[in-house]
Every structure is written in structure tokens, then in C-alpha cells.
Design a protein around this motif. Structure first.
Motif, PDB file in Angstrom:
ATOM      1  N   SER A 164       0.846  -1.187   0.000  1.00  0.00           N
ATOM      2  CA  SER A 164       0.000   0.000   0.000  1.00  0.00           C
ATOM      3  C   SER A 164       0.876   1.228   0.000  1.00  0.00           C
ATOM      4  CB  SER A 164      -0.917   0.014   1.235  1.00  0.00           C
ATOM      5  OG  SER A 164      -0.154   0.176   2.380  1.00  0.00           O
ATOM      6  N   VAL A 165       0.369   2.290  -0.524  1.00  0.00           N
ATOM      7  CA  VAL A 165       1.110   3.549  -0.534  1.00  0.00           C
ATOM      8  C   VAL A 165       0.316   4.568   0.261  1.00  0.00           C
ATOM      9  CG1 VAL A 165       2.072   5.355  -1.966  1.00  0.00           C
ATOM     10  CG2 VAL A 165       2.090   3.009  -2.794  1.00  0.00           C
ATOM     11  N   SER A 181      -2.124  -5.602  18.442  1.00  0.00           N
ATOM     12  CA  SER A 181      -1.850  -4.234  18.015  1.00  0.00           C
ATOM     13  C   SER A 181      -1.033  -4.283  16.734  1.00  0.00           C
ATOM     14  CB  SER A 181      -1.089  -3.482  19.112  1.00  0.00           C
ATOM     15  OG  SER A 181      -0.659  -2.216  18.667  1.00  0.00           O
ATOM     16  N   ILE A 182      -1.503  -3.631  15.680  1.00  0.00           N
ATOM     17  CA  ILE A 182      -0.857  -3.778  14.370  1.00  0.00           C
ATOM     18  C   ILE A 182      -0.265  -2.481  13.822  1.00  0.00           C
ATOM     19  CG2 ILE A 182      -2.317  -5.741  13.766  1.00  0.00           C
ATOM     20  CD1 ILE A 182      -3.946  -3.855  11.968  1.00  0.00           C
ATOM     21  N   SER A 183      -0.304  -1.406  14.593  1.00  0.00           N
ATOM     22  CA  SER A 183       0.254  -0.148  14.099  1.00  0.00           C
ATOM     23  C   SER A 183       0.836   0.664  15.240  1.00  0.00           C
ATOM     24  CB  SER A 183      -0.814   0.673  13.366  1.00  0.00           C
ATOM     25  OG  SER A 183      -1.866   1.042  14.241  1.00  0.00           O
ATOM     26  N   PHE A 222      -7.505 -12.606  10.876  1.00  0.00           N
ATOM     27  CA  PHE A 222      -7.535 -11.834   9.636  1.00  0.00           C
ATOM     28  C   PHE A 222      -6.841 -10.487   9.815  1.00  0.00           C
ATOM     29  CE2 PHE A 222      -9.543  -8.454   7.161  1.00  0.00           C
ATOM     30  CZ  PHE A 222      -9.258  -8.884   5.874  1.00  0.00           C
ATOM     31  N   MET A 223      -7.114  -9.792  10.923  1.00  0.00           N
ATOM     32  CA  MET A 223      -6.515  -8.479  11.144  1.00  0.00           C
ATOM     33  C   MET A 223      -4.995  -8.559  11.240  1.00  0.00           C
ATOM     34  SD  MET A 223      -8.912  -6.302  10.922  1.00  0.00           S
ATOM     35  CE  MET A 223      -7.839  -4.920  11.271  1.00  0.00           C
ATOM     36  N   ALA A 224      -4.468  -9.714  11.637  1.00  0.00           N
ATOM     37  CA  ALA A 224      -3.018  -9.892  11.728  1.00  0.00           C
ATOM     38  C   ALA A 224      -2.399 -10.309  10.404  1.00  0.00           C
ATOM     39  CB  ALA A 224      -2.686 -10.935  12.794  1.00  0.00           C
ATOM     40  N   SER A 225      -3.229 -10.727   9.464  1.00  0.00           N
ATOM     41  CA  SER A 225      -2.727 -11.224   8.177  1.00  0.00           C
ATOM     42  C   SER A 225      -2.271 -10.074   7.295  1.00  0.00           C
ATOM     43  CB  SER A 225      -3.813 -12.024   7.461  1.00  0.00           C
ATOM     44  OG  SER A 225      -4.847 -11.161   6.994  1.00  0.00           O
ATOM     45  N   ALA A 226      -1.465 -10.391   6.290  1.00  0.00           N
ATOM     46  CA  ALA A 226      -1.003  -9.373   5.358  1.00  0.00           C
ATOM     47  C   ALA A 226      -2.178  -8.689   4.668  1.00  0.00           C
ATOM     48  CB  ALA A 226      -0.065  -9.996   4.332  1.00  0.00           C
ATOM     49  N   THR A 227      -3.220  -9.455   4.363  1.00  0.00           N
ATOM     50  CA  THR A 227      -4.402  -8.883   3.711  1.00  0.00           C
ATOM     51  C   THR A 227      -5.100  -7.881   4.625  1.00  0.00           C
ATOM     52  OG1 THR A 227      -4.739 -10.905   2.429  1.00  0.00           O
ATOM     53  CG2 THR A 227      -6.616  -9.413   2.634  1.00  0.00           C
ATOM     54  N   GLY A 228      -5.293  -8.263   5.884  1.00  0.00           N
ATOM     55  CA  GLY A 228      -5.958  -7.379   6.829  1.00  0.00           C
ATOM     56  C   GLY A 228      -5.146  -6.137   7.129  1.00  0.00           C
ATOM     57  N   VAL A 229      -3.846  -6.313   7.327  1.00  0.00           N
ATOM     58  CA  VAL A 229      -2.972  -5.177   7.635  1.00  0.00           C
ATOM     59  C   VAL A 229      -2.920  -4.212   6.451  1.00  0.00           C
ATOM     60  CG1 VAL A 229      -0.582  -4.516   8.108  1.00  0.00           C
ATOM     61  CG2 VAL A 229      -1.598  -6.447   9.318  1.00  0.00           C
ATOM     62  N   LYS A 230      -2.817  -4.751   5.252  1.00  0.00           N
ATOM     63  CA  LYS A 230      -2.797  -3.907   4.055  1.00  0.00           C
ATOM     64  C   LYS A 230      -4.084  -3.095   3.939  1.00  0.00           C
ATOM     65  CE  LYS A 230      -2.425  -4.109  -0.989  1.00  0.00           C
ATOM     66  NZ  LYS A 230      -2.255  -5.002  -2.169  1.00  0.00           N
ATOM     67  N   ALA A 231      -5.220  -3.753   4.163  1.00  0.00           N
ATOM     68  CA  ALA A 231      -6.510  -3.066   4.063  1.00  0.00           C
ATOM     69  C   ALA A 231      -6.628  -1.971   5.114  1.00  0.00           C
ATOM     70  CB  ALA A 231      -7.646  -4.072   4.206  1.00  0.00           C
ATOM     71  N   TYR A 232      -6.211  -2.266   6.353  1.00  0.00           N
ATOM     72  CA  TYR A 232      -6.311  -1.268   7.413  1.00  0.00           C
ATOM     73  C   TYR A 232      -5.362  -0.097   7.165  1.00  0.00           C
ATOM     74  CZ  TYR A 232      -6.381   0.997  11.923  1.00  0.00           C
ATOM     75  OH  TYR A 232      -6.503   1.948  12.908  1.00  0.00           O
ATOM     76  N   GLY A 233      -4.145  -0.391   6.744  1.00  0.00           N
ATOM     77  CA  GLY A 233      -3.194   0.677   6.465  1.00  0.00           C
ATOM     78  C   GLY A 233      -3.674   1.600   5.365  1.00  0.00           C
ATOM     79  N   ALA A 234      -4.271   1.015   4.327  1.00  0.00           N
ATOM     80  CA  ALA A 234      -4.748   1.818   3.204  1.00  0.00           C
ATOM     81  C   ALA A 234      -5.931   2.699   3.600  1.00  0.00           C
ATOM     82  CB  ALA A 234      -5.134   0.906   2.048  1.00  0.00           C
ATOM     83  N   SER A 235      -6.820   2.187   4.438  1.00  0.00           N
ATOM     84  CA  SER A 235      -8.020   2.949   4.786  1.00  0.00           C
ATOM     85  C   SER A 235      -7.788   3.952   5.900  1.00  0.00           C
ATOM     86  CB  SER A 235      -9.155   1.998   5.182  1.00  0.00           C
ATOM     87  OG  SER A 235      -8.840   1.310   6.377  1.00  0.00           O
ATOM     88  N   SER A 248       5.290  -7.955  10.893  1.00  0.00           N
ATOM     89  CA  SER A 248       6.528  -8.387  10.238  1.00  0.00           C
ATOM     90  C   SER A 248       6.323  -8.990   8.857  1.00  0.00           C
ATOM     91  CB  SER A 248       7.255  -9.401  11.126  1.00  0.00           C
ATOM     92  OG  SER A 248       6.451 -10.555  11.344  1.00  0.00           O
ATOM     93  N   ASP A 249       5.105  -9.430   8.525  1.00  0.00           N
ATOM     94  CA  ASP A 249       4.914 -10.116   7.247  1.00  0.00           C
ATOM     95  C   ASP A 249       4.324  -9.231   6.160  1.00  0.00           C
ATOM     96  OD1 ASP A 249       2.421  -9.902   8.392  1.00  0.00           O
ATOM     97  OD2 ASP A 249       1.743 -11.887   7.755  1.00  0.00           O
ATOM     98  N   TYR A 250       4.215  -7.923   6.427  1.00  0.00           N
ATOM     99  CA  TYR A 250       3.747  -6.997   5.411  1.00  0.00           C
ATOM    100  C   TYR A 250       4.512  -5.689   5.561  1.00  0.00           C
ATOM    101  CZ  TYR A 250       0.934  -3.681   2.818  1.00  0.00           C
ATOM    102  OH  TYR A 250       0.541  -2.700   1.946  1.00  0.00           O
ATOM    103  N   THR A 251       5.111  -5.236   4.472  1.00  0.00           N
ATOM    104  CA  THR A 251       5.903  -4.011   4.504  1.00  0.00           C
ATOM    105  C   THR A 251       5.210  -2.933   3.687  1.00  0.00           C
ATOM    106  OG1 THR A 251       7.949  -5.300   4.668  1.00  0.00           O
ATOM    107  CG2 THR A 251       8.155  -2.980   4.032  1.00  0.00           C
ATOM    108  N   PRO A 252       4.621  -1.942   4.346  1.00  0.00           N
ATOM    109  CA  PRO A 252       3.966  -0.843   3.619  1.00  0.00           C
ATOM    110  C   PRO A 252       4.993   0.121   3.054  1.00  0.00           C
ATOM    111  CG  PRO A 252       3.895  -0.413   5.953  1.00  0.00           C
ATOM    112  CD  PRO A 252       4.548  -1.762   5.802  1.00  0.00           C
ATOM    113  N   THR A 253       4.587   0.915   2.119  1.00  0.00           N
ATOM    114  CA  THR A 253       5.430   1.997   1.611  1.00  0.00           C
ATOM    115  C   THR A 253       4.765   3.330   1.927  1.00  0.00           C
ATOM    116  OG1 THR A 253       4.394   1.903  -0.578  1.00  0.00           O
ATOM    117  CG2 THR A 253       6.399   0.605  -0.240  1.00  0.00           C
ATOM    118  N   PHE A 254       5.587   4.364   2.055  1.00  0.00           N
ATOM    119  CA  PHE A 254       5.085   5.672   2.461  1.00  0.00           C
ATOM    120  C   PHE A 254       5.697   6.761   1.600  1.00  0.00           C
ATOM    121  CE2 PHE A 254       4.628   2.937   6.107  1.00  0.00           C
ATOM    122  CZ  PHE A 254       3.406   3.289   6.634  1.00  0.00           C
TER     123      PHE A 254
END
Length: 430
Positions: free
Chosen positions: A2-3, A151-153, A338-351, A359-365
Motif C-alpha cells: 500500500s502507498v 496491536s498492528i500499528s 484476519f486483522m493480523a494477516s497481510a491482507t488485513g494489515v494492508k486493508a487497514y493501512g490503506a483505509s 513483520s509479514d507486510y511491509t507498507p510503503t510511504f
């Protein structure tokens, strides 16, 4: 990946007030929050048989894409309810837990961690989905050695600086020690440039928190629990770094007039080029960019007492917890999985625009946020009010009042830690 852009997410405006008025507000930095609304609202997405109920302090706008992704992946629905942060959310959750009417899943804040001892929150220790949680987030969700939330963020704050003003004294980046930072401030002052601001009026001593964090890290441990257990004191652990930080004021590097500036005014002063540096969180980036689109700036970690040590102010966000009396406990665990999964983390970060830290998903900023995002994800973040196990609101108010008096020149900085010890004893009835 996600960006996340500098202005993304509804959290940016509310997170800037993370130390205003209350220790509760100190937790705002870690999650996406709405600034409007004053009542609990309910919405349903595919709810029914096999659904999970979720009580959130993130709005439906933030959570809808996340919940839709959960339903798409699992076929399970979510009954969603919301209360605005922070006091109303905390009081509503407490009431519902005590009445045994709370949702299956809810947000566990520092204030709500006291409910753990009452048997209201399920022990999640040993759950496989916790493996990706950052160490700082895990520590925040741990009580007496057991993990009660996911806690994911996190958020991170440091020192934002005007590159052109620093260049006028031959600096291209921040020094790697507090002594060097003070020397940089003196060079700026000698050039007629106001060196540095923290939002003293609002109790936001951003550089102090990071300076303390780096100092404690160099000592090998953080003393917060030991202070409250009576094994050490604020005087024994805080005096050296607090006095070092206070040199900004005792040596006139930050003028007394800072007491008259709100957080918004500090940002405006920086954007206008009237101060070279200030203590900044990610939420300040969009304001600076909007006010001064051509300004070249960067944010770096706070230099430490020891050369080579740097640390960020910051905190892990409140986490997702499971009601110990959940009506749908298995579905609740699936929701957290689900919230801990890469899919859940990506969705939450984007929204939400939050800095996710698993550790299993690296966002970009965006470039302007990259340093702070890396700091949050490193786990090298500290905010004392979050680490204090009790009386955080009262002690924060005491510290703010004493620091403001010190800035006025009416009290020596050496006296402040001892006054915190005295206040803690009073609050404990000793």
C-alpha cells in the motif's frame, strides 16, 4: 504494497493533540480516529449466522473496506458499532463489559487494560496470529506476562527541520548526540534564527520523550514499572536526561514565548521559516506541506545522551481484543487472525493511513513520512504516559505544570523528578 500519502487517513488532525489535557489523549497517535460524532452508531455488514460483533473507535468509513475484505475472505459477517474516542469510547466499553453486553471483539486501550484483571478480556497468549506482532506492540498488549490484544500499528514523532535554515550553519542533518544538538541550536541562535520549539503549552515535550527513551535503552531497561513498584524513583532515573533536555530553556535556546503558542501556531511558525526545528509527529506533515509546499524539510529521530543513540517518541496503537464472554468466540479469533494477516494489515493501512508494524507486510510511504514510518516499525519508540501503569492522567498534568514553571524560570529542572515522586506517593495514599 500500500502507498500512504502524507495526507491520507482521517487520523491526521486528531492525532496531533496526543498530549492535550489528558493521558487518555496520549493514545490517539496510534490509530485512525474521527474528530466528529458523539454517539454510538451501529451498522451491519453481512451479519447473521456466523457473524462477529465488533465495537470500534475507528469510524465505519475507516473500517468498512477492512470488514468487507474480511467477509470476502472468510464468508463471515460483522456487526459493527462505534463510539468516538477517547473518553466516550472508554466509558461505553467499560459499561458494556460490566453489563456483559460488550461485543465479541473490541479495541483494548491502556485505560481498558485494567479490565483484564476482572476477567473481561480473553488471554490470547499462544495464538499463532500474534507471531507477526512487533515487539513494542506486544509489550503494550501484555499484562503480567500474558498477551490480551493484537496491536498492528504505531506512530513515531521526532524533530522536523528546515533544510535551508540548517544549511546556513553548515548542517545537512541532525547531530547524533544531544550535546551536538544543543551546539547546533547555539549556532542557529547566533545567526539570529530561532532554533527549536516543542509545544510546551499543550504539554507536548516531544524531544524529552525520545531523549528519555534513548537514555533508558542505553541503560538496558525502562524503569516505569519499577518506579510504580517502589523499586526506584523518578529522581533516580529521570534527572539526568530531564536536566539535559531543559538546557533548551535554561540556556535560552527555546524562548519563554513558546508558552504562548498552540500546536497549530508552532506548525505555522515552522512553515513560515521563523523557527528552524520543532517536535513533530506524522500528523504535522500534511499541515506543513499545505502551508509551505516549496519548503524542503525532513524529520529524524531525537539525538540521545550517548553519541550514536537516537530514539523516537511514539507508542503502539491500542489493539483488538476478544471478550472473555464472547457469544461467538471462534469467529472472534478468526477476525483477529484476519486483522493480523497481510491482507488485513494492508486493508487497514490503506483505509486509515496508520503506520502498520507487522513483520509479514511491509507498507510503503511518501518520502516525507518514510523516516517516521521506519522509526515506528523499528519499535524504538517511547512515550512515558503510555508506560505508566496507573495515575497517568494526574502525573502527566503534574509534569506539564512543573515543566511550564521551569520554562518560566521559576523552578530548577533538577527538582521536577522529585516532585513527580512526591505526587505519585500522594496519589497512592502514602
Amino acid at each position: 504494497m500500500s502507498v500512504n500519502s502524507a495526507g491520507s487517513g482521517p487520523a491526521n488532525l486528531s492525532r496531533r493533540r496526543f498530549v492535550q489535557g489528558s493521558a487518555l489523549a496520549a493514545l490517539l497517535g496510534g490509530s485512525a480516529l474521527a474528530t466528529t460524532g458523539c454517539s454510538t452508531s451501529t451498522a451491519t455488514a453481512g451479519a447473521g449466522k456466523g457473524s462477529v460483533s465488533f465495537f470500534s473507535w475507528d469510524t465505519q468509513t475507516v473500517m468498512k473496506p477492512v470488514l468487507s475484505a474480511f467477509t470476502k475472505e472468510t464468508g463471515l459477517g460483522v456487526s459493527f458499532s462505534y463510539a468516538p474516542p477517547v473518553p466516550q469510547y472508554v466509558s461505553t466499553l467499560t459499561t458494556r463489559l460490566q453489563a456483559r453486553t460488550a461485543a465479541d471483539v473490541f479495541i483494548l486501550t491502556a485505560e481498558d487494560k485494567q479490565t483484564v484483571g476482572g476477567g473481561f478480556v480473553k488471554d490470547l497468549s499462544g495464538q499463532s496470529f500474534l507471531k507477526t506482532m512487533n515487539s513494542a506492540n506486544r509489550d503494550f498488549m501484555t499484562v503480567d506476562g500474558k498477551v490480551y490484544g493484537l496491536s498492528i500499528s504505531s506512530w513515531a514523532g521526532g524533530i522536523m527541520y528546515n533544510k535551508a535554515l540548517l544549511a546556513r550553519v553548515g548542517a545537512t542533518e541532525l547531530p547524533d548526540s544531544w550535546t551536538g544538538f544543543l551546539a547546533l541550536c547555539r549556532k542557529l541562535k547566533d545567526k539570529g534564527i530561532t532554533p527549536y520549539y516543542d509545544t510546551v503549552q499543550e504539554g507536548n515535550f516531544m524531544s524529552l520523550w525520545g531523549l528519555l527513551g534513548g537514555y533508558f535503552a542505553d541503560q538496558g531497561s525502562f524503569p516505569d514499572q519499577d518506579i510504580f513498584d517502589g523499586k526506584t524513583t523518578f529522581a533516580d532515573t529521570w534527572t539526568e536526561p530531564l536536566v539535559a533536555y531543559s538546557r533548551l530553556y535554561t540556556e535560552g535556546l527555546t524562548p519563554k514565548s513558546i508558552l504562548g503558542l498552540t500546536g497549530d501556531q508552532v506548525v505555522s511558525e515552522f512553515a513560515a521559516g521563523r523557527v528552524a526545528m520543532f517536535g513533530a509527529g506524522t500528523w504535522n506533515v500534511p499541515s506543513v506541506q499545505k502551508s509551505a509546499p516549496d519548503l524542503s524539510f525532513a524529520t529524524e529521530a531525537i539525538p540521545g545522551m550517548k553519541t550514536g543513540t537516537t530514539y523516537w517518541t511514539g507508542a503502539a496503537s491500542p489493539g483488538y481484543a476478544v471478550n472473555a464472554k464472547a457469544k461467538n468466540p471462534e469467529t472472534a479469533l478468526k477476525f483477529l487472525e484476519f486483522m493480523a494477516s497481510a491482507t488485513g494489515v494492508k486493508a487497514y493501512g490503506a483505509s486509515s493511513g496508520a503506520i502498520t508494524t507487522t513483520s509479514d507486510y511491509t507498507p510503503t510511504f511518501a518520502a516525507a513520512l518514510a523516516n517516521q514510518a521506519a522509526g515506528a516499525r523499528s519499535g524504538k519508540i517511547y512515550l512515558p504516559v503510555v508506560a505508566w501503569p496507573r495515575h497517568s492522567s494526574e502525573l502527566s498534568a503534574e509534569l506539564n505544570a512543573r515543566m511550564q514553571t521551569m520554562v518560566q524560570g521559576k523552578i530548577k529542572p533538577q527538582a521536577i523528578p522529585a516532585l513527580l515522586d512526591k505526587k505519585l506517593k500522594q496519589l497512592d495514599g502514602k
